[in-house]
Structure formats: C-alpha cells, structure tokens
Design an enzyme around this catalytic site. Structure first.
Site, PDB file in Angstrom:
ATOM      1  CE1 TYR A   1      -4.256   6.354  -5.553  1.00  0.00           C
ATOM      2  CE2 TYR A   1      -3.717   8.556  -4.782  1.00  0.00           C
ATOM      3  CZ  TYR A   1      -3.525   7.525  -5.678  1.00  0.00           C
ATOM      4  OH  TYR A   1      -2.613   7.655  -6.696  1.00  0.00           O
TER       5      TYR A   1
ATOM      6  CB  SER B   1       0.224   8.968  -5.480  1.00  0.00           C
ATOM      7  OG  SER B   1      -0.517  10.161  -5.389  1.00  0.00           O
TER       8      SER B   1
END
Length: 229
Positions: A144, A131
């Site tokens: 995250y 990501s």
C-alpha cells in the site's frame, strides 16, 4: 456549474465529496466497478452520470471507456478509490503487490491519460487522494505504501508536464479517517476501532473543496491532514 469525475464515490471520502459537489449542483460523473454499483450511485445521485470500468484491470480501461460517452470538458478528476491489504513483506505475495499497484497507481495514471483532453479543455484540476503512508511507510503496509509513494511521483510529474495547459494538481495526504478501509485495517491489525479518534470523510472533503476553490493564480500542491483530537 462545473464537471467533476470521481472514483470511489460509493463510500468514505469519495461519497463525502460526491455529496458536497452534488449539493453545489455540479455535474457529476461517477466511476463504478460494475453496473450494479452504477445503479446504486445513480439512485443516490439522480442527476449524475455513471461510467462502468474496473480499476483492478487498468489495461482494460481504454476499451471500456471508449465505448461509453465521456465528458468533453472536465473541471476536476478526483482519484479517491483505493485498496489496502496488511501483511509483512515476508508473507505478502506477488498477487497482492500487483493488485494493489493496479488499483492505487496504474489505474489513476491510465484514467488520467484517457481524460487529459477533457482536462486540458477546461484547464482542470486533478486530485490524488494519497495517504500518510505515502510519506512515511509503516510496517505491514509495504504494498500500500509503495503504491502511494508512486502516486506522489505521478502527481509531481503530471504537475510539471501539464503546467503549460493550465492543469492544476493536488495531492491529499489524510491521516486516519473514519472509512470502511480503516475499519478493515484495524481488524487486520487486531486493533480496537474508535471512530471518534479519526477524521470524518466530510472534513477531508471540506479540505479538498478548499483546494478546488482556490483562485486560478494559486495551486495547493500538497495537502496534509491529521486527526485533530
């Protein structure tokens, strides 16, 4: 015909990859959390094989997978499944950290370990769907982002360790993509959601296929993607 194992094939980028690889008539092995999800995947991809194991319990993966048939050779292992919960560091408890790290980091490490013999047999390719948060940690996504920073380290160590076995490793860093996870994050942040401002999962899949299709004398180690609008 190659052999490909995908996590997270039920929606988003994972489903787009499964669609594209199925269209090429490759042999698909799809990991599902439970038997109901496995049945749904087999209905969508009738020629696929399914494995049932819960990535949120990575310590149980050896027992779950060793009781099921696994591919003897594996051209590519694609780690696409992931979870994300928003929250400020002062508000996020240990359970969120543990759950996020389990699915996004520990499970990919354990699944890779278990499938290394099959990957070595095929001189295969491991793809980690990371990501933009794995490069620059944004506010309210600390757990995250930490899991994705860790995933980057896992990929780099794996690449160095398995070079002698001919295993290629690619980390993909997509920016905002039109997926169910992105919809949930916008809801959690209280932001309006505009699908047209995001990349499509199909575009991310096309980029991954470019990395997979490279001749053996090259490796696309890191692939950074951003919305084009």
């Amino acid at each position: 015909m190659g052999v490909y194992l995908i996590t997270g094939a039920g929606s988003g980028i994972g489903a787009a990859l499964a669609d594209d690889l199925a269209a090429r008539e490759h042999e698909l092995w799809l990991l599902a959390r439970d038997e109901a999800r496995a049945r749904a995947l087999r209905a969508r991809y009738p020629r696929s094989r399914t494995l049932v194991a819960d990535l949120s319990a990575p310590d149980e993966l050896p027992g779950r997978l060793e009781s099921q048939e696994l591919p003897e050779r594996l051209d590519s292992l694609l780690h696409v499944a992931g979870v994300a919960e928003s929250g400020r560091i002062g508000d996020v408890g240990a359970r969120t950290w543990q759950d996020t790290l389990a699915v996004n980091l520990v499970a990919p490490a354990e699944l890779t370990r278990l499938l290394l013999p099959a990957l070595r047999a095929a001189r295969g390719h491991v793809v980690f769907m990371n990501s933009g948060a794995g490069v620059h940690a944004p506010p309210r996504l600390s757990a995250y982002a930490a899991s994705k920073f860790g995933l980057k380290a896992l990929a780099e160590s794996l690449r160095a360790e398995e070079y002698e076995h001919g295993i290629r490793v690619t980390t993909v860093y997509p920016g905002e993509t039109d997926t169910p996870m992105q919809v949930r994050l916008h809801e959690q942040f209280g932001l309006p959601y505009q699908p047209e401002a995001h990349m499509s999962p199909a575009s991310v899949s096309a980029a991954v296929l470019t990395a997979l299709d490279l001749p053996r004398d090259a490796t696309m180690s890191d692939l950074m993607l951003r919305p084009g609008r």
